[in-house]
Enzyme design. Structure first.
Site, PDB file in Angstrom:
ATOM      1  N   ARG A 226      -9.303 -18.761 -36.676  1.00  0.00           N
ATOM      2  CA  ARG A 226     -10.653 -18.244 -36.466  1.00  0.00           C
ATOM      3  C   ARG A 226     -10.988 -18.320 -34.980  1.00  0.00           C
ATOM      4  O   ARG A 226     -10.606 -19.281 -34.306  1.00  0.00           O
ATOM      5  CB  ARG A 226     -11.674 -19.078 -37.261  1.00  0.00           C
ATOM      6  CG  ARG A 226     -11.533 -18.936 -38.763  1.00  0.00           C
ATOM      7  CD  ARG A 226     -12.006 -17.580 -39.267  1.00  0.00           C
ATOM      8  NE  ARG A 226     -11.457 -17.295 -40.591  1.00  0.00           N
ATOM      9  CZ  ARG A 226     -11.581 -16.122 -41.206  1.00  0.00           C
ATOM     10  NH1 ARG A 226     -12.196 -15.120 -40.606  1.00  0.00           N
ATOM     11  NH2 ARG A 226     -11.076 -15.939 -42.396  1.00  0.00           N
ATOM     12  N   HIS A 274      -6.477  -8.892 -35.056  1.00  0.00           N
ATOM     13  CA  HIS A 274      -6.755  -9.511 -36.360  1.00  0.00           C
ATOM     14  C   HIS A 274      -5.832  -8.931 -37.447  1.00  0.00           C
ATOM     15  O   HIS A 274      -6.307  -8.363 -38.440  1.00  0.00           O
ATOM     16  CB  HIS A 274      -8.224  -9.331 -36.754  1.00  0.00           C
ATOM     17  CG  HIS A 274      -8.686 -10.375 -37.741  1.00  0.00           C
ATOM     18  ND1 HIS A 274      -9.928 -10.935 -37.738  1.00  0.00           N
ATOM     19  CD2 HIS A 274      -8.022 -10.979 -38.763  1.00  0.00           C
ATOM     20  CE1 HIS A 274     -10.048 -11.814 -38.710  1.00  0.00           C
ATOM     21  NE2 HIS A 274      -8.887 -11.863 -39.344  1.00  0.00           N
TER      22      HIS A 274
END
Lengths: 311, 311
Positions: A226, A274
């Site tokens: 994250r 991502h």
């Protein structure tokens, strides 16, 4: 009565998931279920959910037995007070495999120094002998479903793997440390650090100026976890000083990463968009339907989120 | 009488190997052995050998029990008619591990498309989902000690692995094909091909215009084996046509690769300077001394070269 299953995610997800979900429902004996993007809230039995869906008020879903998340991350929804029914996060075997492969690729890339060969711009025959994996210390921060599997795969390739988690955990074949003292010890070993912690207030800026300085000089950082796990300014400073040799970052505080972010052009940073952990529709649909089967059979749900911990 | 062990390799090797060899001899109970770079030929019991040593005439070494090669490759010496004593090639566990790691790194790099991220020159957020390893076919040509271990490691990471060898072989967990028909079938599957064949007349130009055309369009080639396995002009043509997407080459017909070789600057080629399989002195010395122990105990030598096959 047939089940009413609401699909609450952006329309492009529906195109990807409708077929695999119907296939999985058929296979589990729910071929007559009503799977749709719009259903009267008070009739909905299950919600297949993505946190960026317009559905944010769960109050009218009075008979819904569970919210089944399409994603691993639930930080955008776990604080929603209207979500009072059980919430399951996605633990997709396809996602886990994809993550293990992505991390393995980048660990091997740093271990072998492959960038030197890819970026070489002029003929230069300079043999080098990297250490063997058995001489290389890799640290995995976070020992959830993803972190534990990543750690074991890297150990299987011969690396000396240390795992760290907030509270004590055991993972076969991995030297597991925990707590604040364990973090310091872990980081002191981390020639290569892999960040797979959840995004909670307690994990924000896990890598900051102080902890980056605890790593061996010239360490590598891989963050498929994250964005907020890293204090970005501290990392940029550590890269510029040489304390950190290179970082590969897949997740960011703001995504897509803004075009003017210094990470894009930093010579010691690889940005990936991502992609480390993409849910695969076929395997994820089977997991979602397994929870529907459990709900209908009064068996406990799998992959339930602990609201107090936030993951 | 103490053993006389001649070290016949370039002087810089002596610096690397003297200490590890003496340590391994000590450990095996041969602490009194005479290990030296010059010994009267007729007194030499064993020769620790590198094929680029000045020693090319073995005729005077009348009592030598075995020539123990420091390298895996023996093509430069296997045709030497004066070498009539047993010849062992190096099967160094450290070398095997290093090779497995190098191949794994480059297979993962192609599998994930990592170059896209490393070479990106401007901000561009373009997510992509590569297939999982279980959806990717990798072919290993050559199922010797190195090829078999590489194949099993890649299968352990989830890849669909096919192995090919000249004559039939069995490797646990690997779909093994052999012979001419098996080569064609193997290449037709090879999204990623790894070349680990020995260098013999029969393996020269295994990849040529005809066989490159049998691979799936856009395939990747990784050659840590031997330079002559590939017809270089045919590979360059296949890269230019797009039939082959990219090649990573660690070995060449002429090494160091000449500065004017087109491979250096080809945008679809990564050159690495013969680093995939470096012998590690500590582990290799233990293997050599194990063969000396066997010779003295009248036990069969390990890793013997079959002169007829050339490896």
């Amino acid at each position: 009565m047939p089940l009413n299953i609401l699909f609450a995610a952006r329309p492009e997800r529906w195109e990807t998931y409708e077929r695999p979900l119907r296939d999985a429902l058929d296979k589990a004996g729910f071929g007559d279920a009503n799977l749709a993007q719009e259903i009267n809230p008070r009739d909905v039995d299950y919600i297949v959910y993505a946190p960026n869906s317009p559905l944010q008020d769960f109050t009218p879903y009075t008979r819904t037995k569970a919210v089944l998340n399409l994603w691993a991350g639930v930080e955008a929804i776990v604080g929603n007070d209207t979500l009072t029914m059980p919430l399951a996060r996605m633990v997709d075997p396809g996602l886990t495999k994809g993550m293990v492969e992505w991390v393995t690729g980048h660990v091997m890339r740093y271990h072998l120094g492959i960038d030197t060969d890819i970026l070489r711009s002029a003929p230069e025959w300079m043999p080098r002998t990297p250490p063997l994996a058995q001489e290389r210390q890799v640290v995995v921060l976070g020992l959830g479903a993803l972190g534990a599997t990543v750690a074991q795969t890297l150990a299987g390739l011969g690396f000396q793997v240390t795992g760290w988690s907030r509270s004590a955990k055991k993972v076969d074949g991995i030297d597991c440390l925990h707590g604040a003292a364990g973090l310091k010890e872990s980081l002191s070993r981390a020639e290569i650090a892999v960040l797979l912690l959840p995004d909670t207030p307690a994990t924000h800026n896990t890598l900051n100026a102080e902890t980056l300085a605890q790593m061996p000089k010239g360490a590598f950082i891989i963050n498929p976890g994250r964005g907020p796990l890293i204090d970005d300014n501290a990392l940029l400073a550590a890269l510029d000083s040489g304390q950190i040799a290179h970082a590969t970052l897949d997740v960011f505080r703001v995504e897509p990463l803004p075009a003017d972010d210094p990470y894009w052009t930093h010579p010691k940073v690889t940005v990936t968009p991502h992609i480390a952990a993409e849910t695969r529709a076929s395997t994820a649909s089977e997991v979602i339907v397994e929870n529907i089967r459990r709900g209908e059979a009064d068996e406990p749900f799998i992959n339930l989120v602990d609201r107090a911990l936030g993951y």
